[in-house]
Scaffold this motif. Structure first.
Motif, short mmCIF file in Angstrom:
data_model
loop_
_atom_site.label_atom_id
_atom_site.label_comp_id
_atom_site.label_asym_id
_atom_site.label_seq_id
_atom_site.Cartn_x
_atom_site.Cartn_y
_atom_site.Cartn_z
N MET A 75 0.72 -1.12 0.05
CA MET A 75 0.17 -0.09 0.03
C MET A 75 0.98 1.30 -0.09
SD MET A 75 -2.70 0.95 2.60
CE MET A 75 -4.02 1.99 2.31
N ARG A 76 0.46 2.18 -0.91
CA ARG A 76 1.40 3.41 -0.77
C ARG A 76 0.70 4.22 0.15
NH1 ARG A 76 0.90 3.53 -7.28
NH2 ARG A 76 2.83 2.00 -7.53
N ARG A 77 1.76 5.26 0.73
CA ARG A 77 1.44 6.28 1.41
C ARG A 77 1.74 7.60 1.04
NH1 ARG A 77 -2.13 4.17 5.29
NH2 ARG A 77 -1.52 2.09 5.76
N TRP A 78 0.91 8.48 0.98
CA TRP A 78 1.29 9.68 0.42
C TRP A 78 1.49 10.62 1.36
CZ3 TRP A 78 2.08 9.91 -4.82
CH2 TRP A 78 1.42 8.76 -5.45
N ALA A 79 2.53 11.54 1.20
CA ALA A 79 2.99 12.68 2.31
C ALA A 79 2.10 13.98 1.56
CB ALA A 79 4.58 12.66 2.20
N ILE A 80 1.14 14.11 2.26
CA ILE A 80 0.39 15.23 1.79
C ILE A 80 -0.27 16.12 2.88
CG2 ILE A 80 -0.20 14.63 -0.58
CD1 ILE A 80 -2.90 13.72 0.80
N ALA A 81 -0.47 17.27 2.69
CA ALA A 81 -1.09 17.92 3.95
C ALA A 81 -2.37 17.66 4.35
CB ALA A 81 -0.65 19.58 3.64
N ARG A 82 -3.22 17.53 3.44
CA ARG A 82 -4.88 17.51 3.43
C ARG A 82 -5.17 18.50 4.45
NH1 ARG A 82 -7.77 12.67 2.00
NH2 ARG A 82 -6.17 11.43 0.76
N MET A 83 -5.09 19.93 3.99
CA MET A 83 -5.21 20.95 4.89
C MET A 83 -6.93 21.50 4.92
SD MET A 83 -2.51 22.01 5.95
CE MET A 83 -2.58 23.55 6.43
N ALA A 84 -7.73 20.34 4.38
CA ALA A 84 -9.01 20.68 4.18
C ALA A 84 -9.48 21.81 3.77
CB ALA A 84 -9.77 20.47 5.91
N CYS A 85 -9.10 21.99 2.69
CA CYS A 85 -9.42 23.00 1.68
C CYS A 85 -10.97 23.26 1.47
CB CYS A 85 -8.67 23.05 0.12
SG CYS A 85 -7.15 22.61 0.38
N PRO A 86 -11.50 24.39 1.06
CA PRO A 86 -12.75 24.28 0.81
C PRO A 86 -13.02 23.87 -0.49
CG PRO A 86 -12.02 26.55 0.53
CD PRO A 86 -10.98 25.76 1.10
N GLU A 87 -14.41 23.28 -0.91
CA GLU A 87 -14.51 22.66 -1.99
C GLU A 87 -14.65 23.74 -3.15
OE1 GLU A 87 -14.83 19.76 -2.72
OE2 GLU A 87 -14.77 18.76 -1.00
N PRO A 88 -14.22 23.56 -4.56
CA PRO A 88 -13.93 22.08 -5.09
C PRO A 88 -12.61 21.68 -4.90
CG PRO A 88 -13.76 23.96 -6.67
CD PRO A 88 -14.15 24.67 -5.31
N GLY A 89 -11.68 22.49 -4.11
CA GLY A 89 -10.09 21.94 -3.99
C GLY A 89 -9.97 20.54 -3.42
N MET A 90 -10.76 20.35 -2.34
CA MET A 90 -10.84 19.08 -1.51
C MET A 90 -11.15 17.68 -2.73
SD MET A 90 -9.21 18.93 1.27
CE MET A 90 -9.72 17.29 1.72
N GLY A 91 -12.17 17.97 -3.43
CA GLY A 91 -12.77 17.22 -4.11
C GLY A 91 -11.62 16.77 -5.43
N ASP A 118 -3.55 6.06 -6.70
CA ASP A 118 -3.21 4.98 -5.74
C ASP A 118 -2.92 3.83 -6.19
OD1 ASP A 118 -3.24 4.29 -2.77
OD2 ASP A 118 -5.29 3.52 -3.34
N GLY A 119 -2.83 3.44 -7.67
CA GLY A 119 -2.86 2.26 -8.17
C GLY A 119 -1.51 2.70 -9.28
N PRO A 120 -1.73 1.41 -10.21
CA PRO A 120 -0.84 1.52 -11.43
C PRO A 120 -1.48 2.54 -12.33
CG PRO A 120 -1.42 -0.70 -10.84
CD PRO A 120 -2.19 0.17 -9.90
N VAL A 121 -0.56 3.45 -12.80
CA VAL A 121 -1.04 4.39 -13.81
C VAL A 121 -0.44 4.48 -14.80
CG1 VAL A 121 -0.91 6.74 -13.96
CG2 VAL A 121 -1.30 6.00 -11.69
N MET A 122 -1.02 4.53 -16.02
CA MET A 122 -0.61 4.52 -17.39
C MET A 122 -0.46 5.95 -17.88
SD MET A 122 -2.12 2.72 -20.89
CE MET A 122 -3.58 3.70 -21.04
#
Length: 57
Positions: free
Chosen positions: A1-17, A27-31
């Motif tokens: 499982m990958r772990r992302w180092a992100i802030a997740r600052m709870a931005c207002p929408e639509p930013g969080m979306g 989160d998985g394989p990407v082409m």
């Protein structure tokens, strides 16, 4: 499982979306692909795709 180092600052929408969607795609394989015409890069994963456009200032 990958772990992302992100802030997740709870931005207002639509930013969080946008953040949730990008992380779901990454989160998985990407082409990667690049259309013959156009300045963009398309990332396609099991949870959707994302088009990154080139912006010149």
């Amino acid at each position: 499982m990958r772990r992302w180092a992100i802030a997740r600052m709870a931005c207002p929408e639509p930013g969080m979306g946008h953040e949730r969607r990008v992380l779901a795609i990454l989160d998985g394989p990407v082409m990667t692909s690049r259309p013959e015409e156009g300045d963009c890069l398309i990332l396609t994963g099991t949870n959707g795709s994302l088009q990154l456009n080139q912006v010149i200032n």
